[in-house]
Write a protein that holds these residues in place. Structure first.
Motif, PDB file in Angstrom:
ATOM      1  N   THR A   1       1.030  10.011  -3.297  1.00 21.41           N
ATOM      2  CA  THR A   1       0.163  11.145  -2.940  1.00 21.41           C
ATOM      3  C   THR A   1       0.918  12.218  -2.172  1.00 21.41           C
TER       4      THR A   1
ATOM      5  N   GLU B   1       1.213   3.608  -3.447  1.00 26.29           N
ATOM      6  CA  GLU B   1       0.194   4.608  -3.747  1.00 26.29           C
ATOM      7  C   GLU B   1       0.222   5.749  -2.730  1.00 26.29           C
ATOM      8  N   TRP B   2       0.440   5.406  -1.469  1.00 28.21           N
ATOM      9  CA  TRP B   2       0.460   6.422  -0.421  1.00 28.21           C
ATOM     10  C   TRP B   2       1.592   7.424  -0.628  1.00 28.21           C
TER      11      TRP B   2
ATOM     12  N   ARG C   1       0.819  -1.211   0.000  1.00 33.68           N
ATOM     13  CA  ARG C   1       0.000   0.000   0.000  1.00 33.68           C
ATOM     14  C   ARG C   1       0.855   1.264   0.000  1.00 33.68           C
TER      15      ARG C   1
END
Length: 308
Positions: free
Chosen positions: A279, A275-276, A272
């Motif tokens: 951002t 994607e984090w 995960r």
């Protein structure tokens, strides 16, 4: 991670890791080392859970009662709790008892790989249980704080700022791969080598003035427990070492604290994290368990002939 061909550099071992200082003025190196030594001593007195006379150790005996802390520990506590808020608890300073239960109860250099320590049950705890008003802290009974996930990075930032203030020259401080800079950089930037492990290829990158870099790893700071090998980055929800999706995560940011907070949380978040981090718009380089390289944001591409 290591400093690459600095203008003037000194290296040594401390806190079971490699440390280095580089300065743009050779005549200021001795003063720089003295300033760093003084800062590291202050941080150790405040936050080392391996010293019985440290403030963080004393908090265990005053659990449940508001306790006033020093200016240094106040900064370190504020950073630890800020990291917990920023990562939704993926970086949590209340994991001290869990680390002890896993055998990490003294300096890593003193751990006997073949001698697992007896584990004890640890109470459920989260960072939100710690009461902090900027001067007084209240730690719930049974909760032991460990600031290791953030304190070294904060120390790197403080050391760099302190050296620049004292000497006026440009400085890079590396505390076990937690790198902070202050003041003017060399013409081609601060050149550092980022690598997954000592026997793996490294990539050379340049840090601008004021830049910082941190690497979190599941292949360093490991020890034996029974038939298993465990590492020091715990998932606060399970109180167990995070699944080793990533061997290493390197992040560049404006401060070492920010870089290290992101890289540590990325280890906990596993896949995960890709994607984090995207951002957050910070450059990052992640090496997965199959040694594949994943880069995010403005992380520099490897040049021809330059290993990734």
């Amino acid at each position: 991670m290591s400093v690459c061909a600095p203008p003037t550099c000194t290296e040594w071992q401390q806190w079971s890791t490699s440390m280095a200082i580089a300065v743009t003025d050779p005549d200021r190196l001795a003063r720089a080392r003295a300033e760093v030594d003084a800062e590291l001593q202050a941080v150790e007195r405040a936050a080392s859970r391996f010293r019985q006379d440290s403030e963080i150790s004393a908090l265990a005996s005053s659990a449940g009662r508001p306790t006033e802390v020093s200016d240094v520990l106040a900064v370190l506590l504020e950073a630890a709790l800020a990291a917990a808020r920023l990562t939704d608890g993926d970086v949590d300073p209340t994991i001290g008892a869990a680390l002890i239960a896993l055998g990490y109860d003294r300096d890593l250099a003193d751990l006997d790989y073949a001698d697992p320590r007896a584990a004890s049950m640890t109470i459920p705890a989260t960072w939100s249980m710690v009461e902090w008003d900027g001067r007084f802290v209240t730690v719930p009974p049974g909760v032991l704080l460990d600031l290791g996930a953030t304190a070294k990075a904060v120390a790197a930032d403080r050391c760099a700022a302190r050296v620049h203030s004292a000497t006026g020259c440009g400085v890079l401080v590396s505390l076990g791969g937690d790198i902070a800079t202050a003041g003017p950089a060399p013409l081609d930037g601060w050149q550092v080598l980022v690598h997954d492990h000592d026997d793996d290829p490294a990539q050379q990158v340049g840090l601008p003035a004021g830049g910082a870099l941190a690497t979190s790893s599941t292949v360093h700071r490991r020890w034996g427990r029974g038939d298993a090998v465990v590492h020091h980055i715990l998932d606060p929800r399970t109180r167990r070492p995070a699944t080793a999706v990533w061997r290493t995560v390197s992040v560049a940011a404006d401060s070492c604290f920010a870089a290290n907070t992101i890289s540590t949380a990325a280890i906990v978040r596993g896949w995960r994290a890709l994607e984090w981090i995207a951002t957050l718009r910070v450059p990052a380089r992640l090496i997965d368990s199959d040694r594949r390289v994943h880069t995010i944001g403005a992380w520099p591409e490897a040049q021809p002939g330059d290993p990734r």
